[in-house]
Write an enzyme that holds these catalytic residues in place. Structure first.
Site, PDB file in Angstrom:
ATOM      1  N   LYS A 148       0.829  -1.217   0.000  1.00 13.97           N
ATOM      2  CA  LYS A 148       0.000   0.000   0.000  1.00 13.97           C
ATOM      3  C   LYS A 148       0.860   1.261   0.000  1.00 13.97           C
ATOM      4  O   LYS A 148       0.527   2.247  -0.649  1.00 13.97           O
ATOM      5  CB  LYS A 148      -0.924   0.022   1.238  1.00 13.97           C
ATOM      6  CG  LYS A 148      -1.898  -1.136   1.285  1.00 13.97           C
ATOM      7  CD  LYS A 148      -2.708  -1.128   2.566  1.00 13.97           C
ATOM      8  CE  LYS A 148      -1.877  -1.391   3.794  1.00 13.97           C
ATOM      9  NZ  LYS A 148      -1.296  -2.721   3.919  1.00 13.97           N
ATOM     10  N   GLY A 149       1.976   1.221   0.766  1.00  9.23           N
ATOM     11  CA  GLY A 149       2.842   2.395   0.859  1.00  9.23           C
ATOM     12  C   GLY A 149       3.328   2.810  -0.518  1.00  9.23           C
ATOM     13  O   GLY A 149       3.221   3.985  -0.915  1.00  9.23           O
ATOM     14  N   LYS A 150       3.826   1.853  -1.278  1.00  9.01           N
ATOM     15  CA  LYS A 150       4.331   2.162  -2.610  1.00  9.01           C
ATOM     16  C   LYS A 150       3.203   2.686  -3.502  1.00  9.01           C
ATOM     17  O   LYS A 150       3.382   3.650  -4.251  1.00  9.01           O
ATOM     18  CB  LYS A 150       4.950   0.909  -3.248  1.00  9.01           C
ATOM     19  CG  LYS A 150       5.040   1.118  -4.716  1.00  9.01           C
ATOM     20  CD  LYS A 150       5.807   0.199  -5.549  1.00  9.01           C
ATOM     21  CE  LYS A 150       5.594   0.686  -6.983  1.00  9.01           C
ATOM     22  NZ  LYS A 150       6.341   0.011  -7.975  1.00  9.01           N
ATOM     23  N   GLY A 171       3.382  -0.671   8.768  1.00  7.80           N
ATOM     24  CA  GLY A 171       4.721  -0.388   8.251  1.00  7.80           C
ATOM     25  C   GLY A 171       4.571  -0.264   6.750  1.00  7.80           C
ATOM     26  O   GLY A 171       4.416  -1.277   6.062  1.00  7.80           O
ATOM     27  N   HIS A 172       4.536   0.961   6.246  1.00  7.19           N
ATOM     28  CA  HIS A 172       4.322   1.189   4.818  1.00  7.19           C
ATOM     29  C   HIS A 172       5.630   1.642   4.184  1.00  7.19           C
ATOM     30  O   HIS A 172       6.164   2.697   4.528  1.00  7.19           O
ATOM     31  CB  HIS A 172       3.217   2.239   4.608  1.00  7.19           C
ATOM     32  CG  HIS A 172       1.875   1.793   5.113  1.00  7.19           C
ATOM     33  ND1 HIS A 172       0.757   2.585   5.092  1.00  7.19           N
ATOM     34  CD2 HIS A 172       1.469   0.601   5.626  1.00  7.19           C
ATOM     35  CE1 HIS A 172      -0.270   1.907   5.591  1.00  7.19           C
ATOM     36  NE2 HIS A 172       0.141   0.706   5.923  1.00  7.19           N
ATOM     37  N   GLN A 215      -3.163  -1.982   7.405  1.00 10.33           N
ATOM     38  CA  GLN A 215      -3.521  -3.397   7.508  1.00 10.33           C
ATOM     39  C   GLN A 215      -4.262  -3.831   6.234  1.00 10.33           C
ATOM     40  O   GLN A 215      -3.920  -3.331   5.176  1.00 10.33           O
ATOM     41  CB  GLN A 215      -4.355  -3.671   8.767  1.00 10.33           C
ATOM     42  CG  GLN A 215      -3.571  -3.543  10.077  1.00 10.33           C
ATOM     43  CD  GLN A 215      -3.363  -2.123  10.542  1.00 10.33           C
ATOM     44  OE1 GLN A 215      -4.301  -1.385  10.712  1.00 10.33           O
ATOM     45  NE2 GLN A 215      -2.112  -1.733  10.769  1.00 10.33           N
ATOM     46  N   LEU A 266       4.613  -8.730  -8.775  1.00  8.95           N
ATOM     47  CA  LEU A 266       4.548  -9.743  -9.833  1.00  8.95           C
ATOM     48  C   LEU A 266       5.923 -10.358 -10.053  1.00  8.95           C
ATOM     49  O   LEU A 266       6.073 -11.559 -10.267  1.00  8.95           O
ATOM     50  CB  LEU A 266       4.054  -9.085 -11.137  1.00  8.95           C
ATOM     51  CG  LEU A 266       3.856 -10.045 -12.304  1.00  8.95           C
ATOM     52  CD1 LEU A 266       2.637 -10.932 -12.065  1.00  8.95           C
ATOM     53  CD2 LEU A 266       3.719  -9.306 -13.621  1.00  8.95           C
ATOM     54  N   GLY A 272       8.287  -3.755  -8.986  1.00 11.78           N
ATOM     55  CA  GLY A 272       9.490  -3.480  -8.200  1.00 11.78           C
ATOM     56  C   GLY A 272       9.154  -2.465  -7.137  1.00 11.78           C
ATOM     57  O   GLY A 272       8.093  -1.830  -7.191  1.00 11.78           O
TER      58      GLY A 272
HETATM   59  P1  GDP Z   1       2.355  -2.103   3.030  1.00 12.64           P
HETATM   60  O1  GDP Z   1       2.305  -2.301   4.502  1.00 12.64           O
HETATM   61  O2  GDP Z   1       1.104  -2.556   2.347  1.00 12.64           O
HETATM   62  O3  GDP Z   1       2.711  -0.698   2.637  1.00 12.64           O
HETATM   63  O4  GDP Z   1       3.523  -3.050   2.489  1.00 12.64           O
HETATM   64  P2  GDP Z   1       4.995  -3.222   3.148  1.00 12.64           P
HETATM   65  O5  GDP Z   1       5.767  -1.995   2.903  1.00 12.64           O
HETATM   66  O6  GDP Z   1       4.862  -3.699   4.536  1.00 12.64           O
HETATM   67  O7  GDP Z   1       5.543  -4.447   2.312  1.00 12.64           O
HETATM   68  C1  GDP Z   1       5.678  -4.404   0.929  1.00 12.64           C
HETATM   69  C2  GDP Z   1       7.146  -4.652   0.564  1.00 12.64           C
HETATM   70  O8  GDP Z   1       7.244  -4.975  -0.797  1.00 12.64           O
HETATM   71  C3  GDP Z   1       8.036  -3.439   0.772  1.00 12.64           C
HETATM   72  O9  GDP Z   1       9.325  -3.876   1.123  1.00 12.64           O
HETATM   73  C4  GDP Z   1       8.052  -2.795  -0.618  1.00 12.64           C
HETATM   74  O10 GDP Z   1       9.224  -2.013  -0.852  1.00 12.64           O
HETATM   75  C5  GDP Z   1       8.035  -3.998  -1.492  1.00 12.64           C
HETATM   76  N1  GDP Z   1       7.365  -3.854  -2.796  1.00 12.64           N
HETATM   77  C6  GDP Z   1       6.210  -3.186  -3.080  1.00 12.64           C
HETATM   78  N2  GDP Z   1       5.852  -3.395  -4.374  1.00 12.64           N
HETATM   79  C7  GDP Z   1       6.788  -4.211  -4.911  1.00 12.64           C
HETATM   80  C8  GDP Z   1       6.940  -4.823  -6.189  1.00 12.64           C
HETATM   81  O11 GDP Z   1       6.121  -4.675  -7.100  1.00 12.64           O
HETATM   82  N3  GDP Z   1       8.027  -5.651  -6.357  1.00 12.64           N
HETATM   83  C9  GDP Z   1       8.941  -5.859  -5.364  1.00 12.64           C
HETATM   84  N4  GDP Z   1       9.951  -6.663  -5.614  1.00 12.64           N
HETATM   85  N5  GDP Z   1       8.822  -5.289  -4.144  1.00 12.64           N
HETATM   86  C10 GDP Z   1       7.745  -4.499  -3.919  1.00 12.64           C
HETATM   87  P1  IMO Z   2       0.342  -2.747   7.260  1.00 10.69           P
HETATM   88  O1  IMO Z   2      -0.424  -1.461   7.326  1.00 10.69           O
HETATM   89  C1  IMO Z   2       0.326  -6.975   8.356  1.00 10.69           C
HETATM   90  C2  IMO Z   2      -1.392  -8.002  12.246  1.00 10.69           C
HETATM   91  C3  IMO Z   2      -0.486  -8.486  13.377  1.00 10.69           C
HETATM   92  C4  IMO Z   2      -1.442  -9.420  14.113  1.00 10.69           C
HETATM   93  C5  IMO Z   2      -2.779  -8.688  14.004  1.00 10.69           C
HETATM   94  C6  IMO Z   2      -3.127  -7.841  15.226  1.00 10.69           C
HETATM   95  O2  IMO Z   2       1.812  -2.568   7.205  1.00 10.69           O
HETATM   96  O3  IMO Z   2      -0.195  -3.630   6.193  1.00 10.69           O
HETATM   97  P2  IMO Z   2      -2.223  -5.514  16.160  1.00 10.69           P
HETATM   98  O4  IMO Z   2      -0.852  -5.101  16.624  1.00 10.69           O
HETATM   99  O5  IMO Z   2      -2.762  -4.686  15.047  1.00 10.69           O
HETATM  100  O6  IMO Z   2      -3.212  -5.645  17.290  1.00 10.69           O
HETATM  101  O7  IMO Z   2      -2.022  -7.017  15.593  1.00 10.69           O
HETATM  102  O8  IMO Z   2      -2.673  -7.852  12.863  1.00 10.69           O
HETATM  103  N1  IMO Z   2      -1.007  -6.700  11.668  1.00 10.69           N
HETATM  104  C7  IMO Z   2      -0.494  -6.544  10.447  1.00 10.69           C
HETATM  105  N2  IMO Z   2      -0.143  -7.459   9.516  1.00 10.69           N
HETATM  106  N3  IMO Z   2       0.435  -5.661   8.075  1.00 10.69           N
HETATM  107  C8  IMO Z   2       0.077  -4.730   8.986  1.00 10.69           C
HETATM  108  O9  IMO Z   2       0.059  -3.407   8.701  1.00 10.69           O
HETATM  109  C9  IMO Z   2      -0.383  -5.163  10.248  1.00 10.69           C
HETATM  110  N4  IMO Z   2      -0.793  -4.524  11.369  1.00 10.69           N
HETATM  111  C10 IMO Z   2      -1.188  -5.480  12.228  1.00 10.69           C
HETATM  112  O10 IMO Z   2       0.624  -9.165  12.871  1.00 10.69           O
HETATM  113  O11 IMO Z   2      -1.562 -10.635  13.419  1.00 10.69           O
HETATM  114 MG    MG Z   3       3.379  -3.225   6.029  1.00  8.67          MG
END
Ligand code: GDP
Ligand code: IMO
Ligand code: MG
Length: 428
Positions: free
Chosen positions: A17-19, A41-42, A225, A333, A416
């Site tokens: 989602k962050g990306k 963690g985005h 989440q 992908l 990516g």
């Molecule tokens: P979020 O919580 O939904 O924002 O996702 P996270 O940041 O926790 O996890 C996504 C991870 O995948 C991060 O390390 C991104 O940098 C990485 N990422 C996102 N899109 C892509 C993609 O299309 N390809 C690759 N290889 N990495 C990606």
């Molecule tokens: P983003 O926004 C993935 C999970 C935890 C646990 C459950 C409850 O980066 O996608 P909490 O601390 O919220 O009470 O934990 O939800 N969880 C996530 N899993 N991505 C997250 O956030 C999460 N935030 C909480 O691992 O299973």
């Molecule tokens: Mg995350």
């Protein structure tokens, strides 16, 4: 044209989602988070600099965007300002670009300690939370004993409310556990000292957003989440404690549903989940480990290994209906490039009954058998591809299959982590 759009995780979080928010934010004026807290963690990667955003909306890394923290969030001001400092140190000034709701709830130190105790008491049945105090803070909100950011405006009010909550917590704690009671005045003073830096940012977010929308500004609502972790609609009780699905965007910011034009879901080309709970298409053993290694599937904040598996059609269809998804963004992908075959979970077998519906009972889900449709892999690099026509035919077929099965058009494909590593198939 869509002016106001919600970005929602269609799976169990960490979909990228962050990306996606960062990439889309170019076309919006304001990015507003609507729920959750520093459990998120985005990840956003800009010109090789990696930002991991927990409370700050991903739009903050674009210097011309305003970032809003809605009333639906739970905020620990100390960690918010550590994050502000981290982002500013990385060369992105924040200044007045941050607006924080004066109705957001505050995470206090006892929320974290209560969460740790509750998880320990659950033993093997633990949820595997992020230990940020999220659940207990939302419990206090629903229990009508929470403290809100606006309470910090007047220290005497804050101290009085803090005293009342702490007295109640101590009464309960002494009835249940023998422990050292909390001392309200000291706690209020220490907390206030660290928390008051939030005061200049406080505003009525609903009034702010509605006024800006009236002036023609465009708002991107950023979910944290994912739908399958939503308190009402996720795999309860293995969920987070907030409304992560798109409906939360309204209650979490004070914007009426009819002001929002569309909801866009983000999903990986496969699936992951971190923490405990049902995960029907989980790939155990070597297969799952390979995806984890290639995909770098470790928690952005906690570093915990993520459980990995295959795209889950019943979950995707469920998410499409709940959020009324108008488009899907498929991320990562490229992580599947090496595979000769890619299973896709297309149906569930629940006690001998075949279905594409997502059941509500955790007991049923835990025993679910998944019927897979195996797609041929493309075994060619797609990393960084920006043009759909450049994708291998089999990758195109895979994407088409996901869209057909989920019943949602794929608008964007991410290949990516960098901002520009995207294929835009449809103007959003
Ligand atoms: P979020 O919580 O939904 O924002 O996702 P996270 O940041 O926790 O996890 C996504 C991870 O995948 C991060 O390390 C991104 O940098 C990485 N990422 C996102 N899109 C892509 C993609 O299309 N390809 C690759 N290889 N990495 C990606
Ligand atoms: P983003 O926004 C993935 C999970 C935890 C646990 C459950 C409850 O980066 O996608 P909490 O601390 O919220 O009470 O934990 O939800 N969880 C996530 N899993 N991505 C997250 O956030 C999460 N935030 C909480 O691992 O299973
Ligand atoms: Mg995350």
């Amino acid at each position: 044209m869509w002016n106001n759009v919600v970005i929602v995780g269609a799976q169990w979080g960490d979909e990228g989602k962050g990306k996606v928010v960062d990439a889309l934010a170019a076309r919006f004026d304001i990015v507003a988070r609507y729920q959750g807290g520093a459990n998120a963690g985005h990840t956003v990667v800009v010109d090789g600099t990696k930002f991991i955003l927990q409370l700050l909306p991903a739009g903050i890394v674009r210097p011309d965007k305003t970032a809003v923290i809605g009333n639906g969030l739970v905020v620990n001001p100390e960690s918010l300002f550590e994050e502000v400092e981290r982002v500013e140190k990385a060369g992105v000034p924040i200044g007045k670009r941050l607006v924080v709701s004066d109705r957001a709830h505050l995470i206090l130190p006892y929320h974290r300690s209560h969460e740790v105790a509750a998880e320990q008491a659950r033993g093997v049945g633990k949820i595997g939370t992020t230990a940020k105090g999220i659940g207990p803070c939302y419990e206090d909100k629903a229990g009508r004993r929470g403290l809100r950011t606006g309470d910090l405006r007047n220290f005497e009010v804050f101290r009085r409310k803090c005293g009342e909550v702490v007295a109640e917590k101590n009464r309960l704690a002494s009835a249940i556990f023998a422990g050292t009671p909390l001392e309200a005045d000291g706690l209020a003073e220490r907390y206030y000292e660290k928390a008051r830096c939030i005061l200049p940012y406080l505003a009525d977010v609903s009034a702010y957003l509605n006024r800006e929308m009236d002036r023609g500004k465009r708002v991107l609502f950023e979910g944290a989440q994912g739908t399958m972790l939503d308190l009402d609609h996720g795999t309860y009780p293995f969920v987070t404690s907030s409304s992560a699905a798109a409906g939360g965007a309204c209650t979490g910011t004070g914007v009426g549903p009819t002001r929002i034009d569309a909801v866009v879901g983000v999903s990986k080309a496969y699936a992951t989940r971190v923490g405990s709970g049902p995960f029907p298409t989980e790939a155990l053993g070597v297969e799952g480990e390979k995806i984890r290694e290639r995909g770098g599937e470790y928690g952005a904040v906690t570093g915990r290994p993520r459980r990995c598996g295959w795209f889950d059609v019943p979950a995707a269809r469920y998410s499409a209906r709940l959020n009324d998804l108008k488009a899907l963004v498929i991320t990562k992908l490229d992580i599947l490039d090496h595979l000769a075959e890619i299973p896709v979970g297309v149906e569930y077998d629940l006690d001998g009954r075949t279905t594409t519906e997502f059941p509500s009972e955790i007991e049923l889900l835990e025993g679910v058998k998944v019927r897979y449709h195996v797609m041929p892999g493309w075994q060619q690099p797609t990393y960084g591809v920006k043009d759909y026509a450049q994708l291998p035919k089999k990758a195109q077929e895979y994407l088409r299959f996901l869209a057909d099965q989920a019943g949602v058009e794929i608008a964007v494909v991410s290949t990516g982590p960098q901002r520009d590593q995207m294929i835009w198939m449809k103007e959003l």
